[in-house]
Design a protein around this motif. Structure first.
Motif, short mmCIF file in Angstrom:
data_model
loop_
_atom_site.label_atom_id
_atom_site.label_comp_id
_atom_site.label_asym_id
_atom_site.label_seq_id
_atom_site.Cartn_x
_atom_site.Cartn_y
_atom_site.Cartn_z
N ASN A 20 0.83 -1.20 0.00
CA ASN A 20 0.00 0.00 0.00
C ASN A 20 0.87 1.26 0.00
OD1 ASN A 20 -2.63 1.34 0.25
ND2 ASN A 20 -1.90 1.94 2.28
N ASP A 23 2.20 1.70 -3.31
CA ASP A 23 1.14 1.78 -4.31
C ASP A 23 1.44 0.82 -5.47
OD1 ASP A 23 -1.31 2.75 -5.07
OD2 ASP A 23 -0.53 4.53 -6.08
N LYS A 26 -1.43 -0.83 -7.83
CA LYS A 26 -1.95 0.17 -8.77
C LYS A 26 -0.95 0.45 -9.89
CE LYS A 26 -3.68 4.90 -9.15
NZ LYS A 26 -3.97 6.17 -8.42
N LYS A 27 0.33 0.57 -9.51
CA LYS A 27 1.37 0.87 -10.52
C LYS A 27 1.45 -0.24 -11.55
CE LYS A 27 4.52 3.96 -7.99
NZ LYS A 27 3.67 4.32 -6.85
#
Length: 202
Positions: A20, A23, A26-27
């Motif tokens: 988290n 990230d 998401k990346k």
């Protein structure tokens, strides 16, 4: 033995927290389809390792460095490695990130192994084990696996985790001594066959 589950739960919580902070899902999600795999996905963590597999139509180093470039500036990232295995049997791009966790255990070092594969990859993939492991694991087998893993760390012995999973889930092995005897009859170079776990029912 409940403590062994608590330790695994805590490691998984920290691992998910690191993902988290970076990230990372998401990346990689901007590159392709992301799968959290390995011990983090199964909640069987003993070592401080996190594994991710991502799939896209045409993997390229540019895809990877788009992600790695953002990560390089993060204060917890202390090392990044990259290797192009597209022209090898692995057929993928491998990157490894070393993260120093300043928030727990006096700066524990975590290793994040990340693969980018083509969507049509047809070799052995950790992604394909996640569903089988979810079905196969019970509280008893989870404790057995974690117990074997923790003993192997103390003994400074390293075996592929899939052999531990196969020993416990398929052959009913319990305890470090029985596992080591079982390993004497295994070929560690033999490719892991997914169907050996696919037949297991919870």
């Amino acid at each position: 033995m409940e403590e062994i589950i608590q330790r695994a739960n805590q490691r998984q919580k920290i691992a998910l927290g690191i993902l988290n902070k970076l990230d990372l899902i998401k990346k990689w999600g901007e590159v392709g389809e992301v799968h959290l795999v390995g011990a983090t996905a199964y909640n069987l963590m003993v070592s401080h390792d996190i594994d991710i597999e991502t799939f896209c139509d045409i993997p390229s180093p540019e895809n990877v460095f788009k992600v790695l470039g953002d990560l390089a500036t993060h204060r917890g990232v202390v090392e990044i490695k990259f290797h192009n295995y597209l022209n090898s049997p692995f057929r993928g791009l491998y990157s490894k990130l070393t993260y120093l966790d300043a928030d727990h255990d006096e700066g524990t070092q975590w290793n994040l192994d990340m693969w980018l594969f083509p969507s049509n990859h047809n070799g052995p993939l950790s992604r394909d084990l996640v569903g089988f492991m979810d079905k196969a694991l019970s509280d008893r087998s989870r404790k057995s696996i974690l117990g074997i893993k923790e003993h192997l760390v103390k003994l400074e012995l390293n075996y592929p985790s899939v052999f531990i999973y196969r020993a416990v889930l398929v052959d009913g092995i319990e305890g470090i001594h029985h596992f080591l005897e079982w390993m004497n009859n295994q070929d560690v170079n033999e490719p892991f066959k997914l169907e050996k776990l696919g037949k297991v029912e919870r």
